[in-house]
Enzyme design. Structure first.
Site, short mmCIF file in Angstrom:
data_model
loop_
_atom_site.label_atom_id
_atom_site.label_comp_id
_atom_site.label_asym_id
_atom_site.label_seq_id
_atom_site.Cartn_x
_atom_site.Cartn_y
_atom_site.Cartn_z
N ASP A 189 -7.96 22.57 -9.77
CA ASP A 189 -6.69 22.11 -10.37
C ASP A 189 -5.61 23.26 -9.65
OD1 ASP A 189 -4.62 20.98 -11.82
OD2 ASP A 189 -4.79 22.51 -13.31
N VAL A 240 9.11 -2.97 -6.48
CA VAL A 240 9.28 -4.28 -6.65
C VAL A 240 8.05 -5.17 -6.71
CG1 VAL A 240 11.60 -4.23 -5.59
CG2 VAL A 240 9.60 -5.10 -4.35
N GLU A 247 4.41 -6.74 -6.21
CA GLU A 247 3.40 -6.52 -4.99
C GLU A 247 3.23 -7.67 -4.05
OE1 GLU A 247 2.01 -3.74 -4.88
OE2 GLU A 247 0.15 -3.62 -3.91
N LYS A 266 8.37 -6.79 -0.16
CA LYS A 266 8.45 -5.34 0.03
C LYS A 266 8.95 -5.13 1.33
CE LYS A 266 4.84 -3.53 -3.22
NZ LYS A 266 5.58 -2.83 -4.40
N SER A 297 0.35 -0.60 -4.87
CA SER A 297 -1.00 -0.30 -5.30
C SER A 297 -2.11 -0.55 -4.12
CB SER A 297 -1.36 -0.48 -6.64
OG SER A 297 -0.67 -1.71 -6.86
N HIS A 341 2.33 6.62 -5.08
CA HIS A 341 1.54 5.79 -5.93
C HIS A 341 1.37 6.11 -7.29
CE1 HIS A 341 -2.28 3.37 -6.98
NE2 HIS A 341 -1.44 2.77 -7.36
N ASN A 392 -8.08 3.69 -5.94
CA ASN A 392 -8.82 2.46 -6.01
C ASN A 392 -9.66 2.07 -5.08
OD1 ASN A 392 -7.18 1.41 -8.05
ND2 ASN A 392 -5.40 0.99 -6.72
N TYR A 427 -7.30 13.12 -13.02
CA TYR A 427 -6.02 12.60 -13.34
C TYR A 427 -5.54 11.09 -13.34
CZ TYR A 427 -4.56 17.52 -13.19
OH TYR A 427 -4.57 18.94 -13.50
N1 LIG Z 1 1.71 -2.08 -13.34
C1 LIG Z 1 0.82 -1.19 -12.69
O1 LIG Z 1 -0.34 -0.79 -13.29
C2 LIG Z 1 0.99 -0.57 -11.50
C3 LIG Z 1 0.46 0.51 -11.02
C4 LIG Z 1 0.58 1.30 -9.83
C5 LIG Z 1 1.46 0.69 -8.83
N2 LIG Z 1 2.01 -0.69 -9.24
C6 LIG Z 1 2.73 -1.32 -8.42
O2 LIG Z 1 4.22 -1.25 -8.69
C7 LIG Z 1 5.04 -2.19 -8.22
C8 LIG Z 1 5.88 -2.68 -9.32
O3 LIG Z 1 4.84 -3.09 -10.13
P1 LIG Z 1 5.05 -3.62 -11.86
O4 LIG Z 1 3.98 -3.73 -12.48
O5 LIG Z 1 6.31 -2.73 -12.18
O6 LIG Z 1 5.71 -5.07 -11.57
P2 LIG Z 1 7.04 -5.81 -12.32
O7 LIG Z 1 6.76 -7.24 -12.13
O8 LIG Z 1 6.82 -5.20 -13.98
O9 LIG Z 1 8.29 -5.31 -11.94
C9 LIG Z 1 8.78 -5.70 -10.67
C10 LIG Z 1 10.39 -5.64 -10.68
O10 LIG Z 1 10.76 -5.89 -9.58
C11 LIG Z 1 12.14 -6.71 -9.45
N3 LIG Z 1 12.29 -6.97 -8.36
C12 LIG Z 1 11.88 -8.30 -7.80
N4 LIG Z 1 12.56 -8.12 -6.46
C13 LIG Z 1 13.47 -7.24 -6.38
C14 LIG Z 1 14.31 -6.81 -5.28
N5 LIG Z 1 14.52 -7.39 -4.28
N6 LIG Z 1 15.04 -5.70 -5.68
C15 LIG Z 1 15.08 -5.18 -6.65
N7 LIG Z 1 14.11 -5.42 -7.66
C16 LIG Z 1 13.35 -6.36 -7.75
C17 LIG Z 1 11.67 -7.54 -10.75
O11 LIG Z 1 12.81 -8.04 -11.20
C18 LIG Z 1 10.97 -6.60 -11.62
O12 LIG Z 1 11.80 -6.14 -12.66
C19 LIG Z 1 4.10 -3.15 -7.51
O13 LIG Z 1 4.03 -2.87 -6.16
C20 LIG Z 1 2.72 -2.82 -8.22
O14 LIG Z 1 1.62 -3.03 -7.32
C21 LIG Z 1 1.82 -1.11 -10.35
#
Ligand SMILES: NC(=O)c1ccc[n+]([C@@H]2O[C@H](COP(=O)([O-])OP(=O)(O)OC[C@H]3O[C@@H](n4cnc5c(N)ncnc54)[C@H](O)[C@@H]3O)[C@@H](O)[C@H]2O)c1
Length: 723
Positions: A296, A401, A403, A408, A430, A451, A501, A661
């Site tokens: 840490d 936004v 995945e 993206k 992710s 991330h 991952n 973590y």
């Molecule tokens: N959920 C998890 O556990 C987790 C963990 C780590 C990383 N991630 C990554 O984080 C990202 C988001 O995941 P999430 O779970 O929050 O998804 P989510 O579906 O909850 O949210 C995505 C949001 O993006 C918005 N969106 C779509 N197109 C857009 C645009 N052009 N401009 C602005 N907003 C837009 C949608 O309206 C939605 O509110 C992904 O890439 C995912 O892989 C997710």
């Protein structure tokens, strides 16, 4: 001056007062070997000073004494237990010798006195602290117990039950609680500390305070009747057994030591402390937890260095996407003082993002951790937006936004035209390659992955993913921003799954293969939780992560590492996904998720899941705990080793901390590399070779064989260049 060493000094002041001062050469005072040698000499000097009438123990640093020098521990603890007993006795003898000085003594405690630092104050007759003090015994967090007389003196000063509470939780206490239990005799404002300590000492010198009577109980048995003793210690043992569990032996050894020492005088009690300490020092839990502490420090040290180096400071941020992650990121940034624009294309999502942040804050207000004013400040620091207007002048953008590489790519390219040329762009993807996303950009040097883990406000890790074009300045600024957000950033190189991952999915593959061979997923979860110590077993973890997300990631990993991480035929994860059993998010996965009568979340193994698996699985088979652990952990450890060899992650310390973590690797095991080294490299290789026929994830690398042959440690070797 009656003594002047490199860290310690003793000076005769007016009225026969000797000021014994700690002033180490580094930034803090700690007990290392050299300090101990000087400590012995200070005691001799005080005893030989015929004009001395009382001793004031001070620190010339901004903190008092932070404890023992932990960096010396691991090497020292390699000695056999029989050699560690005299080693620690040597140290506790010095504290006893200080306590036995035939003059009144007082500690004037400024700011921080932990572990050995706190034990130093216990060896004094009086303790006065300033109002900012943080005082306690964190040894248990290292799998140890106090070893410089703490277990003997503390219960004789504050009572056995308070002492067990203080030492078994490892919590640092504030001035008011230390005063309430009688650990401190007085608390004053920092600027009054020195004079107030002198005043008390003078009263003791003049006989107005009976310092001998104050010292006497520390030299005798505890003042507890046999019945009180029985009641106190059986209650404490019951509580510790329930809380600490079998993987953390330190609190139980500590309370048993206190119990056995209750009827003994200082010498007898100290002998038990010496043996108890040596016994704990030899446990795997202690070496893992000490290793963890040091790992840490590595992560924190790197974040500090990056913060110093960063030439772009992040004062305003934007997050694109107000979903689960975007909402959490906005909250965390605002909470830690960086205002943030939260942009989405959907008004409903913005409201949801804001209400998520408000929900987290409300809980904190209800628990008394936050006041309404601070809650309002945090919420005001999040600006919801449907347009890019507010995003123009931000220092950093975090894209969160959906995945989807195409979406993206478009979103990143679009926002790059809006922000200024120096601003940093990051993606919270992710699974998608950072280098692939960078292709949409004209300034890839300003871009990297950031991330976060779900839930953002609770999970400490942020993987900062360096693409091939990412500049060092960008990495430094993003690391600094993550640290400012209160997170532990670890820099990793771009590859499928990044670091966490990438090593988690081979573990899931080991799990899936076992289920296909007839293992019961509930039995696997039970072993991995109760025997190995994971907070949740793999089946439950898959339900929590989301079966859909996991299935998608399995595809990504299989595309990235086609021979090693080939998607299994009839993988139970895909079977559930094809049946739309997405896990906790839709209430059905390996388990059926619901609520009990009191509204608390509950789960039962799903009959539907068993039915779905049945056609693809071998007949039910019972596997031993050892085999279950080996079949899941070998693939993870092998992949961590590969990540080190390929330089995906820089050091073993960061590799271990990333797992602690990011996915809750059991802290008492210290991380995957500490686990490997605790098993012994040779033993691990023998174990893995037994399963090598199951596929590449079980096959150890040549690098690992080489490390074993030359008896090297991953913690002291640059694996990348050693290859
Ligand atoms: N959920 C998890 O556990 C987790 C963990 C780590 C990383 N991630 C990554 O984080 C990202 C988001 O995941 P999430 O779970 O929050 O998804 P989510 O579906 O909850 O949210 C995505 C949001 O993006 C918005 N969106 C779509 N197109 C857009 C645009 N052009 N401009 C602005 N907003 C837009 C949608 O309206 C939605 O509110 C992904 O890439 C995912 O892989 C997710």
């Amino acid at each position: 001056m009656i003594y002047q060493g490199k860290s310690l000094s003793a000076k005769l002041l007016a009225d026969g007062i000797v000021e014994f001062s700690f002033n180490a050469q580094g930034s803090v005072n700690k007990f290392d070997k050299a300090t101990f040698d000087e400590y012995k000499e200070v005691i001799v000097a005080i005893n030989n000073c015929s004009d001395a009438k009382g001793v004031l123990v001070t620190s010339a640093k901004s903190t008092y004494i932070v404890g023992a020098d932990i960096t010396e521990f691991l090497e020292t603890f390699k000695q056999p237990e029989a050699a560690l007993v005299p080693w620690v006795k040597n140290a506790s003898d010095v504290f006893d010798a200080f306590e036995d000085i035939q003059l009144p003594t007082i500690a004037a405690i400024n700011s921080v006195a932990l572990g050995g630092g706190c034990e130093m104050t216990l060896a004094c007759d009086y303790r006065i602290a300033d109002t900012s003090v943080s005082i306690g015994f964190p040894e248990v967090k290292l799998g140890l117990m106090p070893g410089f007389g703490g277990t003997v003196r503390l219960p004789r000063i504050i009572g056995a039950d308070n002492a067990v509470e203080w030492m078994s939780t490892g919590k640092a206490h504030r001035a008011d609680s230390a005063l309430a239990v009688g650990l401190l005799d007085a608390v004053v404002a920092p600027d009054k500390l020195y004079q107030a300590a002198i005043k008390i000492l003078k009263q003791a010198i003049e006989g107005k305070l009976d310092w001998r009577a104050k010292r006497q109980p520390k030299l005798e048995a505890l003042k507890l009747s046999p019945l009180e003793s029985l009641m106190t210690f059986s209650t404490c043992k019951g509580m510790i057994a329930a809380k600490a569990g079998k993987h953390y032996p330190a609190p139980m050894v500590m309370v048993k030591t206190l119990e056995a020492a209750a009827t003994l005088d200082r010498a007898g009690a100290m002998a038990l402390e010496n043996t108890g300490f040596a016994k704990l020092a030899k446990t795997d839990a202690a070496s893992a937890q000490i290793g963890l502490f040091m790992a840490d420090q590595v992560v924190k040290g790197k974040a500090k260095k990056a913060t110093k180096q960063a030439n772009k400071s992040i004062n305003k941020a934007a997050v694109l996407g107000a979903g689960i992650m975007g909402g959490g990121i906005a909250y965390q940034s605002a909470y830690k003082g960086t205002p943030i624009i939260m942009k989405d294309i959907n008004d409903g999502a913005l409201n949801l993002g804001l209400s998520t942040a408000a929900g987290i804050l409300t809980k904190q207000v209800e628990r008394g951790r936050l006041n309404a004013k601070k809650m309002a400040i945090v919420l005001n620091a999040i600006t919801p937006s449907l347009s890019y207007d507010n995003v123009k002048d931000v220092d950093i953008v975090i894209e969160a936004v959906v995945e989807n590489p195409k979406i993206k790519g478009l979103v990143l390219a679009e926002v790059e035209t809006v922000i200024n040329d120096e601003a940093i762009l990051t993606s919270n993807t992710s699974t998608i390659s950072i280098d692939l996303l960078a292709q949409s950009l004209t300034r890839p040097q300003n871009f990297c992955g950031m991330h976060f883990f779900n839930p953002v406000n609770k999970m400490p890790l942020v993987e900062v993913i360096r693409g091939k074009d990412t500049s060092d300045e960008t990495v430094a600024a993003v690391v600094a921003y993550a640290a400012k957000m209160g997170k532990s950033p670890i820099v990793v190189n771009d590859c499928p799954g990044f670091y966490v991952n990438r090593v988690l999915f081979p573990y899931f593959a080991g799990f899936s293969q076992l289920v296909l061979e007839g293992a019961d997923f509930v039995a696997i979860d039970k072993v991995m939780e109760q025997q190995f110590g994971w907070p949740m077993g793999p089946a439950l973890l898959l339900d929590v992560v989301g079966v859909d997300t996991a299935d998608h990631c399995t595809g990504v990993m299989s595309a990235g590492f086609p021979t090693r991480m080939t998607k299994l035929d009839n993988d139970p994860v895909s079977t559930l996904y094809n049946d739309k059993r997405f896990g906790q998010k839709n209430g059905k996965g390996f388990y059926d998720h619901g609520k009990d009568k009191r509204g608390r979340p509950m789960k039962i193994a799903s009959a539907a899941a068993y039915d779905l698996f049945a056609p693809h699985c071998a007949d039910k088979q019972v596997f031993t705990s050892e085999e279950i652990i080996a079949r899941l952990m070998i693939p993870m450890v092998n992949e961590v080793v590969r990540c080190l060899e390929e330089g995906v992650v820089d050091t073993a310390a960061e590799a271990d901390m990333g797992l602690i973590y990011g996915i809750g690797f059991p802290p008492f095991r210290g991380g995957a590399i500490r686990y490997l080294e605790t098993l012994g490299l040779d033993n691990f290789i023998t174990m893995a070779d037994n399963y090598a026929h199951l596929g590449e994830i079980y096959q150890v690398t040549d690098g690992l064989r080489e490390m074993a042959k030359s008896a090297k440690s991953y913690f002291f070797t640059d694996v990348k260049t050693a290859k």
